[in-house]
Scaffold this motif. Structure first.
Motif, PDB file in Angstrom:
ATOM      1  N   VAL A  57      34.136  48.165  36.721  1.00 38.51           N
ATOM      2  CA  VAL A  57      34.153  47.376  36.101  1.00 38.51           C
ATOM      3  C   VAL A  57      35.646  47.357  35.101  1.00 38.51           C
ATOM      4  O   VAL A  57      36.356  48.191  34.545  1.00 38.51           O
ATOM      5  CB  VAL A  57      32.929  46.824  34.667  1.00 38.51           C
ATOM      6  N   GLU A  59      36.302  44.691  31.543  1.00 39.31           N
ATOM      7  CA  GLU A  59      35.525  43.604  30.899  1.00 39.31           C
ATOM      8  C   GLU A  59      35.395  43.637  29.308  1.00 39.31           C
ATOM      9  O   GLU A  59      36.457  44.421  28.867  1.00 39.31           O
ATOM     10  CB  GLU A  59      33.511  43.676  30.674  1.00 39.31           C
ATOM     11  N   ARG A  65      28.609  39.089  34.339  1.00 35.28           N
ATOM     12  CA  ARG A  65      29.329  40.458  35.395  1.00 35.28           C
ATOM     13  C   ARG A  65      28.168  38.828  36.771  1.00 35.28           C
ATOM     14  O   ARG A  65      27.027  38.756  36.488  1.00 35.28           O
ATOM     15  CB  ARG A  65      28.484  41.403  35.683  1.00 35.28           C
ATOM     16  N   SER A  83      34.805  39.264  33.183  1.00 37.49           N
ATOM     17  CA  SER A  83      34.492  40.469  33.547  1.00 37.49           C
ATOM     18  C   SER A  83      35.654  40.537  35.350  1.00 37.49           C
ATOM     19  O   SER A  83      34.900  39.264  35.776  1.00 37.49           O
ATOM     20  CB  SER A  83      32.838  40.028  33.859  1.00 37.49           C
TER      21      SER A  83
END
Length: 125
Positions: A57, A59, A65, A83
Motif C-alpha cells: 500500500v 496511503e 482502500r 490510497s
C-alpha cells in the motif's frame, strides 16, 4: 493525452497535498527515487516521509482502500487522502506513478502547492 481509463470513476472535490506528508507505505517505496518523484510531482511544495509496512500500500490521510478484484493496482483519492494498493511491488509502483501523474499545481495564499482531483481507478494495464 487525456487521462480517461475505462475503469476511472471521477468524484467531486480534491485532496490538497500538505507541505509535510507522512505516508504509510510498503518498504519498496522508501527510496530516494520515489522521494525525488514526489518532490517533482508536487512542484517542490511538499516533502514526504514514510511509515513502513509490509502491506502493498501507499496511503496518506483517510481514503478508503479499493479492492483489487483481479486488477493489478487500485487507487482511491478522496477529500481526506488517498490510497494505492498493488498486487505486487511492481504493480504498487505502477499505481503510485499513475497517482503522481494526476497531481495538479495550485496556489494557496501565494504559495505553490499541489492537489489531486478525487477519483478511483482499478486496472490491469
Amino acid at each position: 493525452m487525456v487521462f480517461n481509463p475505462q475503469n476511472l470513476i471521477k468524484k467531486e472535490g480534491s485532496f490538497i497535498i500538505e507541505k509535510e506528508v507522512c505516508a504509510v507505505a510498503h518498504t519498496c517505496l522508501d527510496t530516494t527515487v520515489i522521494k525525488e518523484f514526489w518532490d517533482g510531482f508536487t512542484y517542490a511544495s511538499s516533502k514526504i516521509s514514510f511509515e513502513k509496512t509490509n502491506e502493498l500500500v501507499f496511503e496518506v490521510g483517510t481514503a478508503a482502500r479499493v479492492a483489487l478484484d483481479g486488477n493489478e493496482y487500485a487507487i482511491n483519492v478522496e477529500k481526506g487522502g488517498f490510497s494505492v494498493v498493488g498486487e505486487s511491488k511492481e504493480a504498487l509502483i505502477r499505481g503510485v506513478m499513475t497517482l503522481l501523474d494526476r497531481f495538479v499545481p495550485i496556489e494557496i495564499d501565494g504559495e505553490s502547492r499541489a492537489e489531486l482531483p478525487c477519483f478511483s481507478l482499478a486496472e490491469r494495464p
